[in-house]
Design an enzyme around this catalytic site. Structure first.
Site, mmCIF file in Angstrom:
data_model
loop_
_atom_site.group_PDB
_atom_site.id
_atom_site.type_symbol
_atom_site.label_atom_id
_atom_site.label_comp_id
_atom_site.label_asym_id
_atom_site.label_seq_id
_atom_site.Cartn_x
_atom_site.Cartn_y
_atom_site.Cartn_z
ATOM 1 N N ASP A 88 -1.276 1.461 5.164
ATOM 2 C CA ASP A 88 -1.578 0.843 3.871
ATOM 3 C C ASP A 88 -0.464 -0.080 3.414
ATOM 4 O O ASP A 88 0.667 -0.004 3.888
ATOM 5 C CB ASP A 88 -1.839 1.912 2.812
ATOM 6 C CG ASP A 88 -0.640 2.833 2.587
ATOM 7 O OD1 ASP A 88 -0.019 3.264 3.586
ATOM 8 O OD2 ASP A 88 -0.305 3.104 1.421
ATOM 9 N N GLU A 105 0.553 5.918 2.033
ATOM 10 C CA GLU A 105 1.993 6.171 1.976
ATOM 11 C C GLU A 105 2.578 5.607 0.695
ATOM 12 O O GLU A 105 3.424 6.236 0.049
ATOM 13 C CB GLU A 105 2.688 5.547 3.193
ATOM 14 C CG GLU A 105 4.149 5.944 3.360
ATOM 15 C CD GLU A 105 5.123 5.088 2.579
ATOM 16 O OE1 GLU A 105 6.293 5.486 2.447
ATOM 17 O OE2 GLU A 105 4.733 4.008 2.084
#
Length: 368
Positions: free
Chosen positions: A78, A139
């Site tokens: 991400d 994350e």
């Protein structure tokens, strides 16, 4: 042996796949396809359901062909915002983004470095250790994806996380823990022109509480910040509610606890002073860690960097990563640089030389 042209091309393709946090489906599907084309059998978990994401963590376990111990190689899929419609371009020794977006080197540089190393191993039939790949979602904003990893399925007790600035020779040996405070200050509405003295301004209370806080750089181990201060209302009404979201970080467990308590106390004391109500919740995102500088894993990493002609730099970090969670689940995970610079800004760029070195480093670690 790393195919530098292919490495850069793959990175340019990956960053053009939108994958802001909780929207990792498309990039994960591309990565899965790339792994399958190499003859591997990646699989996913159901972490997306728990985290309200359309993607899931991606795993790939590759049996070893030599006698070395297994090792985890990990990066997150991400990106932060604004990460939609990224248009990358090469400017000298850097890859940058056009327009008002981040580049996405954080952390697609790490992902790509690992993928290229695997391609090189496969096409050259190189002897290699057992390899465990873990690509995570979510994350950014709390290292939440890695918290959903089923650690019982991982056999490796050592790992490499590629999620930092600089090259692979920039080794993170300490990283902070983080807490987040979600607070609501509830005042009392009243007509601002007729009877303001009958109201309790949540904005005024919140502003004084924040003013009383020690924020930003607290000491060499500790930071704190207000991320959200939100109140919406008409000017003729004494503000009834304010939302605050704040964080504290420290490489010291005690200092982290002390700073978090200090911020909550400032909120509570000011609410008590004016008769407002405080509702709050503390989220313990992750704990700090510090590596033993004499640890074998760290020394092996240093040795590989030296073999590549890279001068090792061991530094503490002000930010957490998936490495925090790996370390607190019994895996000695070391976070190293993948070439990214100015991450989390629209000025983000990727140092191509350091990026190439990161993939060379991963290849060496896989084939020792």
């Amino acid at each position: 042996m790393i195919n530098e042209k292919r490495l850069i091309s793959t990175f340019m393709e990956y960053v053009q796949i939108d994958s802001e946090t909780k929207n990792e489906k498309d990039i994960s599907e591309r990565i899965i396809n790339d792994l399958r084309e190499l003859g591997y059998e990646p699989y996913t978990d159901e972490s997306g359901k728990k985290l309200n994401s359309n993607g899931n963590n991606v795993y790939c376990f590759i049996p070893g062909t030599n006698q070395s111990e297994p090792m985890i190689f990990s990066a997150h899929m991400d990106t932060v915002t604004p990460g939609k419609g990224i248009v990358p371009y090469i400017d000298g020794n850097y890859i940058k983004s056009k327009g008002d977006t981040i580049l996405g080197g954080d952390d697609k540089a790490g992902v790509t470095a690992i993928i290229e190393a695997l391609r090189t191993v496969k096409e050259n039939n190189l002897p290699h250790r057992p390899i465990e790949i873990v690509f995570t979602i979510c994350e950014e904003g709390g290292v939440n994806g890695v918290k959903e990893v089923d650690f019982s399925k991982l056999t490796a007790k050592k790992g490499i996380v590629l999620d930092s600035g600089g090259g692979p020779n920039k080794i993170i040996v300490e990283a902070p823990g983080q807490t987040r405070i979600f607070a609501e200050i509830i005042g009392k509405p009243s007509h601002a022109g007729v009877s303001p003295e009958k109201g309790i301004s949540a904005i005024m209370v919140a502003a004084e509480a924040v003013t009383n806080m020690k924020l930003l750089r607290i000491d060499n181990e500790t930071t704190a910040n207000i991320g959200t201060f939100k109140a919406v209302g008409a000017t003729n009404i004494v503000s009834p509610s304010v939302e605050i979201v704040a964080e504290a970080r420290s490489r010291s467990v005690e200092k982290l606890k002390s700073q978090t308590n200090h911020m909550v106390k400032c909120l509570q004391d000011t609410c008590d002073k004016y008769g407002a109500e405080l509702k709050y919740d503390i989220e313990y995102c992750y704990l700090s860690y510090a590596l033993d500088l004499q640890d074998e894993h760290l020394k092996q990493i240093e040795s590989v960097c030296e073999k590549l002609g890279l001068e090792v730099e061991k530094v503490p970090s002000g930010g957490g990563s998936d490495a925090n969670i790996f370390n607190h689940n019994g895996i000695k995970a070391v976070n190293v640089g993948a070439g990214m610079e100015l991450a989390h800004t629209t000025d983000e760029q990727l140092n191509i030389n350091e990026f190439i070195n990161a993939s060379k480093f991963v290849l060496e670690m896989m084939t020792i």
